[in-house]
Design an enzyme around this catalytic site. Structure first.
Site, PDB file in Angstrom:
ATOM      1  N   SER A  46      41.812  35.394  34.396  1.00  0.00           N
ATOM      2  CA  SER A  46      42.023  36.626  35.149  1.00  0.00           C
ATOM      3  C   SER A  46      41.715  36.419  36.624  1.00  0.00           C
ATOM      4  CB  SER A  46      41.132  37.744  34.596  1.00  0.00           C
ATOM      5  OG  SER A  46      39.763  37.480  34.913  1.00  0.00           O
ATOM      6  N   LYS A  47      42.078  37.426  37.428  1.00  0.00           N
ATOM      7  CA  LYS A  47      41.780  37.381  38.858  1.00  0.00           C
ATOM      8  C   LYS A  47      40.271  37.291  39.075  1.00  0.00           C
ATOM      9  CE  LYS A  47      42.063  40.095  43.115  1.00  0.00           C
ATOM     10  NZ  LYS A  47      40.606  40.112  43.313  1.00  0.00           N
ATOM     11  N   ARG A  48      39.510  37.983  38.238  1.00  0.00           N
ATOM     12  CA  ARG A  48      38.055  37.953  38.355  1.00  0.00           C
ATOM     13  C   ARG A  48      37.522  36.531  38.202  1.00  0.00           C
ATOM     14  NH1 ARG A  48      36.562  41.563  34.407  1.00  0.00           N
ATOM     15  NH2 ARG A  48      37.037  43.260  35.838  1.00  0.00           N
ATOM     16  N   SER A  87      44.211  39.288  48.025  1.00  0.00           N
ATOM     17  CA  SER A  87      43.930  38.263  47.011  1.00  0.00           C
ATOM     18  C   SER A  87      44.620  36.975  47.423  1.00  0.00           C
ATOM     19  CB  SER A  87      44.439  38.716  45.639  1.00  0.00           C
ATOM     20  OG  SER A  87      43.795  39.900  45.230  1.00  0.00           O
ATOM     21  N   ASP A 114      38.222  34.712  41.447  1.00  0.00           N
ATOM     22  CA  ASP A 114      37.290  35.145  42.497  1.00  0.00           C
ATOM     23  C   ASP A 114      35.906  34.531  42.280  1.00  0.00           C
ATOM     24  OD1 ASP A 114      39.295  36.661  43.579  1.00  0.00           O
ATOM     25  OD2 ASP A 114      38.632  38.552  42.678  1.00  0.00           O
TER      26      ASP A 114
END
Length: 510
Positions: A264-266, A289, A269
């Site tokens: 995921s994007k999380r 992002s 990050d």
């Protein structure tokens, strides 16, 4: 045998995850490997989730990746429109056909009535209440109401949806190219909404109708759509299109680096890597992002990496161009299990592709960075810099970060090297070396090295005694490419000047 026609059908609800790019890539590779066609279709039936700018972003991302389409909202084609919202009038007749043939029904239930049904089922011990063959007999739909009551509600303009009517205890079978036979009992399915009260079809109906009308031969999509496949099989049958059911291939997930769950994007990050191909700016929050393009990745390296997330050619070769991927790709070599994302391997792919580029190609890209930093340099000079640095770089920007000294004299000097290597007699040695360098008439790497080694021999010095301080005087750093090549490139005048400046600035001796 019917021609191969595949489609990539994203929804414009936000940025394109690398999992979506891989789906597009596999469709593209399969189409090209089989001399077929690939279509880009925008599935925007859920207008509530539409995000401004997402459609443009999708197209920009796919263009950067080098995934080109035979038919799309940009290129047109014989089976358009290719945006579902522009095909709105097509879908209702098929929904009505299903109602007339007894395979679907009108449902007038309000949100309150639906919630009451779910609460009642939960109290009866049903963990996941569904609108199905058990509950539909107690609801407000055309299976319960008389024809006159149904017509009266429609005439009054009461909102309704159309639901598929699933049979009780019937097995639905489909063969998946990757997973083999998949069998689901309709008792474990619910009567999905196929047409909404806003006059738009749901994904399920629009997807099947469009695939049929666009003559799609193979549906290659993520495994999250596998639970929907039995319903789609039934829709094909109920609409009388059984012989046109496409072949299915549901792709494995891209997993987190530790293998626990979907990437995921999380995760990106948290661990410091992009999960989108191109930088995305949220139109509502303004949050940005990161993207692979803006992070310095080459599109061919990004694509090569993605292709190997779930597929392999069956040999040890890892570096494959897009043409080679098209030639080698088969769905049969796509694995069932999720593929762990390896960011270090992604960097490795970029490093290999960067090294394979010509110095001229790299110089063009490096010149963009130099100009942004107000550095003017001749193309030929920049090409020689690239030749010296590309084996040490992962990104083009690395050649600027690590090689600033090619373009301007250092403003600071590596403290560790100075503390360890700068001795009381170092200034004398560097001054004498400078004088020897001044005497070189043909200033090239070979002659500089000969003079340097001759001086070491004369003074009975080791290479490690003088080379590190010579390097730090010229470059400001403790490591790098051949110092004699660097000296040749910056020139005799700059070499001498930098030694003199270092002697003035570095005053660590008593």
């Amino acid at each position: 045998m019917s021609p191969v026609r595949v489609r990539f059908a994203p929804s414009p609800t936000g940025p394109l995850h690398i999992g979506g790019v891989r789906t597009a890539l596999y469709n593209y590779l399969f189409a090209k490997q089989n001399s077929g066609e690939i279509i880009l279709r925008i599935e925007d039936t859920d207008q509530k989730r539409f995000v401004k700018g997402a459609e443009k972003y999708l197209i920009e991302s796919l263009n950067w990746c080098g995934i080109n389409f035979d038919e799309s909202i940009v290129d047109g084609g014989d089976f358009g429109p290719y945006r579902q919202s522009e095909r709105k009038k097509l879908y209702k007749p098929y929904a009505e056909q299903l109602v007339k043939s007894g395979f679907a029904y009108y449902a007038f239930d309000t949100p309150i009535q639906l919630n009451l049904m779910r609460e009642k089922m939960k109290k009866a011990g049903v963990l996941a209440p569904q609108y199905n063959h058990i509950t539909r007999g107690t609801m407000q739909n055309s299976l319960v109401l008389s024809k006159d009551e149904v017509q009266a509600k429609i005439d009054k303009g009461e909102p309704y949806v159309i639901r598929i009517k699933l049979p009780r205890n019937e097995e639905v079978k489909l063969h998946d190219i990757i997973r083999g036979w998949v069998i689901v009992n309709t008792n474990n399915m619910d009567d999905k909404v196929i047409f909404k009260s806003d006059g738009m079809p749901t994904y399920h109906l629009a997807n099947v109708v469009d695939d049929y009308l666009m003559k799609i031969s193979h549906v290659i999509r993520g495994e999250e759509w596998l639970p929907s496949a039995p319903l789609h099989i039934l829709l094909y049958k109920y609409l009388g299109w059984e012989k046109y059911i496409p072949k299915f291939a549901h792709l494995p997930l891209i997993l987190r680096p530790d293998g626990n769950g979907k990437l995921s994007k999380r995760d990106g990050d948290r661990l410091g890597f992009p999960v989108f191909p191109v930088e995305w700016k949220n139109p509502e929050s303004g949050d940005v992002s990161s993207g692979y393009r803006e992070s310095g990745y080459l599109p061919e390296a990004f694509i090569n990496m993605l292709a190997f997330l779930g597929w392999n050619p069956g040999d040890q070769k890892e570096l494959l161009s897009m043409d080679e991927l098209c030639e080698n790709f088969t769905l049969e070599r796509v694995g069932k299990s999720g593929a762990k994302f390896d960011f270090d391997k992604t960097r490795w792919f970029n490093q290999q592709y960067l090294r394979a580029k010509s110095n001229k190609e790299l110089a063009k890209e490096l010149q963009i960075i130099l100009k942004a930093n107000e550095i003017e340099a001749e193309d030929a000079f920049v090409e020689r810099v690239c030749e010296q640095l590309k084996e040490r770089a992962t990104f083009v920007n690395d050649m600027w970060i690590e090689g600033k000294y090619y373009f301007k004299a250092p403003l600071a000097y590596d403290e560790k090297t100075i503390q360890k290597k700068w001795k009381p007699d170092t200034p004398i040695l560097l001054e004498e070396l400078k004088n020897r360098i001044m005497e070189i008439s043909d200033f090239n790497a070979k002659n500089i090295e000969l003079v340097f080694k001759s001086y070491l021999q004369e003074k009975d010095l080791s290479m490690g005694r003088l080379l590190p301080v010579f390097r730090v005087a010229l470059t400001g750093v403790g490591m790098g490419p051949s110092l004699f090549e660097i000296s040749t490139l910056i020139g005799k005048k700059a070499t001498i000047k930098r030694i003199e400046t270092a002697l003035e600035k570095i005053n660590l001796w008593d």
